[in-house]
Design a protein around this motif. Structure first.
Motif, PDB file in Angstrom:
ATOM      1  N   TYR A  57      40.002  37.420   5.608  1.00 25.26           N
ATOM      2  CA  TYR A  57      39.070  36.356   5.992  1.00 25.26           C
ATOM      3  C   TYR A  57      39.663  34.975   5.668  1.00 25.26           C
ATOM      4  CZ  TYR A  57      35.024  33.291   5.979  1.00 25.26           C
ATOM      5  OH  TYR A  57      34.174  32.248   6.206  1.00 25.26           O
ATOM      6  N   ILE A  58      40.235  34.842   4.482  1.00 26.45           N
ATOM      7  CA  ILE A  58      40.831  33.559   4.086  1.00 26.45           C
ATOM      8  C   ILE A  58      41.979  33.195   5.025  1.00 26.45           C
ATOM      9  CG2 ILE A  58      42.209  32.428   2.279  1.00 26.45           C
ATOM     10  CD1 ILE A  58      40.455  33.991   0.243  1.00 26.45           C
ATOM     11  N   ALA A  59      42.812  34.165   5.352  1.00 30.10           N
ATOM     12  CA  ALA A  59      43.946  33.904   6.253  1.00 30.10           C
ATOM     13  C   ALA A  59      43.462  33.471   7.634  1.00 30.10           C
ATOM     14  CB  ALA A  59      44.823  35.147   6.365  1.00 30.10           C
ATOM     15  N   GLU A  60      42.439  34.138   8.148  1.00 29.68           N
ATOM     16  CA  GLU A  60      41.909  33.777   9.468  1.00 29.68           C
ATOM     17  C   GLU A  60      41.286  32.387   9.456  1.00 29.68           C
ATOM     18  OE1 GLU A  60      39.247  36.966  10.479  1.00 29.68           O
ATOM     19  OE2 GLU A  60      40.886  38.311  11.034  1.00 29.68           O
ATOM     20  N   ARG A  61      40.525  32.062   8.423  1.00 28.51           N
ATOM     21  CA  ARG A  61      39.880  30.749   8.340  1.00 28.51           C
ATOM     22  C   ARG A  61      40.938  29.646   8.204  1.00 28.51           C
ATOM     23  NH1 ARG A  61      36.516  30.587  11.145  1.00 28.51           N
ATOM     24  NH2 ARG A  61      36.289  28.440  10.544  1.00 28.51           N
ATOM     25  N   THR A  62      41.969  29.901   7.428  1.00 26.17           N
ATOM     26  CA  THR A  62      43.032  28.914   7.265  1.00 26.17           C
ATOM     27  C   THR A  62      43.713  28.644   8.596  1.00 26.17           C
ATOM     28  OG1 THR A  62      43.383  29.594   4.968  1.00 26.17           O
ATOM     29  CG2 THR A  62      45.180  28.384   6.038  1.00 26.17           C
ATOM     30  N   SER A  63      44.036  29.709   9.311  1.00 25.82           N
ATOM     31  CA  SER A  63      44.697  29.564  10.610  1.00 25.82           C
ATOM     32  C   SER A  63      43.820  28.793  11.590  1.00 25.82           C
ATOM     33  CB  SER A  63      45.026  30.943  11.180  1.00 25.82           C
ATOM     34  OG  SER A  63      45.571  30.836  12.463  1.00 25.82           O
ATOM     35  N   LYS A  64      42.545  29.144  11.656  1.00 22.53           N
ATOM     36  CA  LYS A  64      41.640  28.458  12.577  1.00 22.53           C
ATOM     37  C   LYS A  64      41.446  26.991  12.187  1.00 22.53           C
ATOM     38  CE  LYS A  64      39.229  32.564  14.138  1.00 22.53           C
ATOM     39  NZ  LYS A  64      37.962  33.298  14.224  1.00 22.53           N
ATOM     40  N   SER A  65      41.399  26.706  10.912  1.00 21.83           N
ATOM     41  CA  SER A  65      41.238  25.322  10.454  1.00 21.83           C
ATOM     42  C   SER A  65      42.458  24.479  10.803  1.00 21.83           C
ATOM     43  CB  SER A  65      41.003  25.288   8.940  1.00 21.83           C
ATOM     44  OG  SER A  65      39.797  25.937   8.617  1.00 21.83           O
ATOM     45  N   LEU A  66      43.651  25.028  10.566  1.00 19.58           N
ATOM     46  CA  LEU A  66      44.870  24.297  10.896  1.00 19.58           C
ATOM     47  C   LEU A  66      44.977  24.065  12.399  1.00 19.58           C
ATOM     48  CD1 LEU A  66      47.431  26.021   8.504  1.00 19.58           C
ATOM     49  CD2 LEU A  66      46.510  23.713   8.324  1.00 19.58           C
ATOM     50  N   ASN A  67      44.696  25.095  13.183  1.00 19.38           N
ATOM     51  CA  ASN A  67      44.761  24.947  14.644  1.00 19.38           C
ATOM     52  C   ASN A  67      43.735  23.936  15.148  1.00 19.38           C
ATOM     53  OD1 ASN A  67      46.884  26.742  14.958  1.00 19.38           O
ATOM     54  ND2 ASN A  67      45.543  28.497  15.247  1.00 19.38           N
ATOM     55  N   GLY A  68      42.526  23.980  14.603  1.00 21.53           N
ATOM     56  CA  GLY A  68      41.484  23.036  15.014  1.00 21.53           C
ATOM     57  C   GLY A  68      41.852  21.596  14.691  1.00 21.53           C
TER      58      GLY A  68
ATOM     59  N   ALA B 173      44.893  20.427  14.321  1.00 20.67           N
ATOM     60  CA  ALA B 173      46.017  20.048  15.188  1.00 20.67           C
ATOM     61  C   ALA B 173      45.530  19.716  16.595  1.00 20.67           C
ATOM     62  CB  ALA B 173      47.046  21.179  15.232  1.00 20.67           C
ATOM     63  N   GLU B 174      44.629  20.528  17.124  1.00 19.02           N
ATOM     64  CA  GLU B 174      44.097  20.270  18.474  1.00 19.02           C
ATOM     65  C   GLU B 174      43.302  18.972  18.517  1.00 19.02           C
ATOM     66  OE1 GLU B 174      41.924  23.618  20.032  1.00 19.02           O
ATOM     67  OE2 GLU B 174      43.577  24.989  19.619  1.00 19.02           O
ATOM     68  N   ALA B 175      42.475  18.734  17.510  1.00 12.18           N
ATOM     69  CA  ALA B 175      41.686  17.499  17.471  1.00 12.18           C
ATOM     70  C   ALA B 175      42.587  16.270  17.380  1.00 12.18           C
ATOM     71  CB  ALA B 175      40.714  17.537  16.290  1.00 12.18           C
ATOM     72  N   THR B 176      43.622  16.358  16.577  1.00  8.24           N
ATOM     73  CA  THR B 176      44.552  15.237  16.436  1.00  8.24           C
ATOM     74  C   THR B 176      45.319  14.993  17.730  1.00  8.24           C
ATOM     75  OG1 THR B 176      44.753  15.728  14.089  1.00  8.24           O
ATOM     76  CG2 THR B 176      46.443  14.317  15.048  1.00  8.24           C
ATOM     77  N   ALA B 177      45.743  16.070  18.384  1.00  6.37           N
ATOM     78  CA  ALA B 177      46.453  15.929  19.660  1.00  6.37           C
ATOM     79  C   ALA B 177      45.539  15.308  20.711  1.00  6.37           C
ATOM     80  CB  ALA B 177      46.959  17.284  20.137  1.00  6.37           C
ATOM     81  N   HIS B 178      44.273  15.719  20.738  1.00  3.28           N
ATOM     82  CA  HIS B 178      43.322  15.145  21.695  1.00  3.28           C
ATOM     83  C   HIS B 178      43.101  13.665  21.407  1.00  3.28           C
ATOM     84  CE1 HIS B 178      40.054  15.025  24.556  1.00  3.28           C
ATOM     85  NE2 HIS B 178      39.308  14.440  23.630  1.00  3.28           N
ATOM     86  N   TYR B 179      42.924  13.329  20.147  1.00  2.17           N
ATOM     87  CA  TYR B 179      42.748  11.939  19.755  1.00  2.17           C
ATOM     88  C   TYR B 179      43.958  11.112  20.187  1.00  2.17           C
ATOM     89  CZ  TYR B 179      42.814   7.869  16.662  1.00  2.17           C
ATOM     90  OH  TYR B 179      42.890   6.601  16.157  1.00  2.17           O
ATOM     91  N   SER B 180      45.131  11.633  19.918  1.00  4.30           N
ATOM     92  CA  SER B 180      46.359  10.915  20.244  1.00  4.30           C
ATOM     93  C   SER B 180      46.510  10.713  21.753  1.00  4.30           C
ATOM     94  CB  SER B 180      47.554  11.693  19.695  1.00  4.30           C
ATOM     95  OG  SER B 180      48.748  11.026  19.952  1.00  4.30           O
ATOM     96  N   ALA B 181      46.092  11.710  22.529  1.00  2.00           N
ATOM     97  CA  ALA B 181      46.243  11.638  23.987  1.00  2.00           C
ATOM     98  C   ALA B 181      45.185  10.763  24.654  1.00  2.00           C
ATOM     99  CB  ALA B 181      46.182  13.036  24.584  1.00  2.00           C
ATOM    100  N   THR B 182      44.012  10.655  24.054  1.00  2.00           N
ATOM    101  CA  THR B 182      42.907   9.946  24.729  1.00  2.00           C
ATOM    102  C   THR B 182      42.662   8.548  24.207  1.00  2.00           C
ATOM    103  OG1 THR B 182      41.265  10.940  23.241  1.00  2.00           O
ATOM    104  CG2 THR B 182      41.714  12.083  25.322  1.00  2.00           C
ATOM    105  N   CYS B 183      43.201   8.217  23.055  1.00  2.00           N
ATOM    106  CA  CYS B 183      42.964   6.886  22.493  1.00  2.00           C
ATOM    107  C   CYS B 183      44.262   6.120  22.394  1.00  2.00           C
ATOM    108  CB  CYS B 183      42.349   7.012  21.095  1.00  2.00           C
ATOM    109  SG  CYS B 183      40.727   7.756  21.087  1.00  2.00           S
TER     110      CYS B 183
END
Length: 106
Positions: A77-88, A90-100
């Motif tokens: 569970y910890i491994a899955e949550r860590t992976s999802k948190s890091l991916n989320g 990264a995706e949010a930062t990439a979206h921010y960088s691309a749209t602003c």
């Protein structure tokens, strides 16, 4: 989106460092699993003296197996949550960088 000022390079650095730490934690968990199995095997077995002469895990081996079973679910569970948190993040930062564009950030 005014009011946001995210240091994209800083976020990427934090994600990289966190990913490295998560990989190290995963490697340690895998090593622990192997070490527990080895320790359980080395702890000996119980053999029936009355036959049929079959061996089962000894008390220490059984306790180690129970420990591993108990904690495996939590560690996965910890491994899955860590992976999802890091991916989320990264995706949010990439979206921010691309749209602003940089000149609209405050």
């Amino acid at each position: 989106m005014t009011g946001w000022d995210i240091d994209v390079a800083g976020v990427r650095g934090v994600l990289r460092n966190t990913g490295t730490a998560a990989k190290s934690l995963s490697d340690t968990g895998q090593a622990m699993q192997g070490n527990l199995e080895e320790a359980a095997s080395a702890a000996g077995t119980i053999t029936s003296q009355y036959g049929p002469y079959s061996s089962t895990a000894g008390l220490v081996g059984a306790a180690l197996a129970e420990f591993l079973d108990q904690w495996t679910h939590d560690l996965v569970y910890i491994a899955e949550r860590t992976s999802k948190s890091l991916n989320g993040a990264a995706e949010a930062t990439a979206h921010y960088s691309a749209t602003c564009p940089p000149w609209t950030r405050t």
